[in-house]
Design a protein around this motif. Structure first.
Motif, PDB file in Angstrom:
ATOM      1  N   MET A   1      -4.092   3.006  -1.503  1.00 43.15           N
ATOM      2  CA  MET A   1      -3.433   4.360  -1.234  1.00 43.15           C
ATOM      3  C   MET A   1      -2.690   4.313  -2.467  1.00 43.15           C
ATOM      4  SD  MET A   1      -3.444   5.369   1.798  1.00 43.15           S
ATOM      5  CE  MET A   1      -4.365   4.876   3.471  1.00 43.15           C
ATOM      6  N   GLN A   5      -1.575  10.567  -2.805  1.00 41.89           N
ATOM      7  CA  GLN A   5      -1.752  10.870  -1.557  1.00 41.89           C
ATOM      8  C   GLN A   5      -0.473  11.380  -0.802  1.00 41.89           C
ATOM      9  OE1 GLN A   5      -3.074   7.792   1.324  1.00 41.89           O
ATOM     10  NE2 GLN A   5      -3.480   9.333   2.797  1.00 41.89           N
ATOM     11  N   GLY A 157       1.055   5.872   1.787  1.00 43.86           N
ATOM     12  CA  GLY A 157      -0.017   6.445   2.648  1.00 43.86           C
ATOM     13  C   GLY A 157       0.047   6.766   3.923  1.00 43.86           C
ATOM     14  N   TRP A 158       0.642   5.925   4.763  1.00 43.90           N
ATOM     15  CA  TRP A 158       1.080   6.091   6.101  1.00 43.90           C
ATOM     16  C   TRP A 158       1.866   7.317   6.440  1.00 43.90           C
ATOM     17  CZ3 TRP A 158       5.156   6.129   9.220  1.00 43.90           C
ATOM     18  CH2 TRP A 158       5.059   6.120  10.568  1.00 43.90           C
ATOM     19  N   ASP A 161      -0.275  10.329   5.860  1.00 37.11           N
ATOM     20  CA  ASP A 161      -1.194  10.339   7.264  1.00 37.11           C
ATOM     21  C   ASP A 161      -0.600  11.055   8.439  1.00 37.11           C
ATOM     22  OD1 ASP A 161      -3.249   9.158   5.938  1.00 37.11           O
ATOM     23  OD2 ASP A 161      -3.218   7.380   6.796  1.00 37.11           O
ATOM     24  N   GLN A 162       0.876  10.884   8.440  1.00 38.28           N
ATOM     25  CA  GLN A 162       1.789  11.247   9.631  1.00 38.28           C
ATOM     26  C   GLN A 162       1.844  12.693   9.402  1.00 38.28           C
ATOM     27  OE1 GLN A 162       2.076   9.095  12.359  1.00 38.28           O
ATOM     28  NE2 GLN A 162       0.968   7.925  10.887  1.00 38.28           N
ATOM     29  N   GLU A 164      -0.107  14.777   7.515  1.00 38.24           N
ATOM     30  CA  GLU A 164      -1.555  15.339   7.629  1.00 38.24           C
ATOM     31  C   GLU A 164      -1.727  15.496   9.067  1.00 38.24           C
ATOM     32  OE1 GLU A 164      -2.977  16.822   5.435  1.00 38.24           O
ATOM     33  OE2 GLU A 164      -2.514  16.135   3.514  1.00 38.24           O
ATOM     34  N   ALA A 165      -1.391  14.688  10.001  1.00 32.84           N
ATOM     35  CA  ALA A 165      -1.642  14.825  11.429  1.00 32.84           C
ATOM     36  C   ALA A 165      -0.870  15.817  12.237  1.00 32.84           C
ATOM     37  CB  ALA A 165      -1.624  13.405  12.178  1.00 32.84           C
TER      38      ALA A 165
END
Length: 191
Positions: A1, A5, A157-158, A161-162, A164-165
């Motif tokens: 990551m 990103q 990165g996490w 992801d949150q 993007e989700a």
């Protein structure tokens, strides 16, 4: 990551937050910070700050409502907290033993703040069950220190992801994860 990103997720979903990110710090700035901190920054932290030196404004905080501190502010926060360092037997961690039970450790690099004394740090001196470089919570309201990620890039990165989700919302200066008013409060249920 990588920080890329994270910045890509902001660019795509919250360009107004992306605008608050600062350009990367120069190598001379890294060397100066390391001199003030009295220790070298881990490669993952160095690479992150070379790519992006935190954020410009205090609000909204680009890290799920927390302000991502520029490296100069990391040094100032570190110096302030170092004066408060010491053992505190009332503290624990999740997972158990991952974070040393101290008010503040010389091995913690604070990189995000809620503006009220609580925040996130890179832990370079973890407890016996922890890993050097892990991202942890700390501060007067954080009596259980949480390990949120294995490294600063993994944490970014996490967060990406949150975003993007679709779990992150932004309304004015209010940034929320899953509707929680405070990321640090929400983190207690995530770990």
């Amino acid at each position: 990551m990588t920080v890329q990103q994270f910045t890509d997720a902001l660019t795509h979903h919250f360009p107004q937050l992306r605008e608050d990110l600062r350009p990367g710090v120069r190598p001379a700035g890294l060397a100066e910070a390391e001199r003030h901190l009295g220790q070298p920054l881990p490669p993952a932290v160095r690479d992150t700050y070379l790519a992006c030196d935190g954020q410009l404004d205090v609000v909204p905080g680009v890290l799920l409502g927390l302000r991502w501190l520029p490296l100069d502010d990391v040094v100032r926060e570190y110096a302030t907290w170092l004066d408060l360092a010491g053992e505190d037997t009332g503290l624990d961690s999740r997972p158990p033993g991952a974070v040393r039970p101290v008010t503040f450790s010389p091995g913690w690099l604070p990189f995000a703040s809620d503006g009220g004394g609580n925040g996130l740090a890179v832990d370079l001196q973890p407890g016996p069950a922890g890993t050097a470089g892990q991202v942890i919570t700390f501060g007067p309201d954080e009596t259980t220190r949480l390990v949120l990620a294995s490294s600063l890039p993994a944490f970014l990165g996490w967060v990406a992801d949150q975003i993007e989700a679709g779990r992150v919302t932004v309304e004015g200066n209010d940034v929320r994860l899953n509707g929680a008013t405070s990321f640090l409060d929400a983190a207690r249920t995530l770990v």
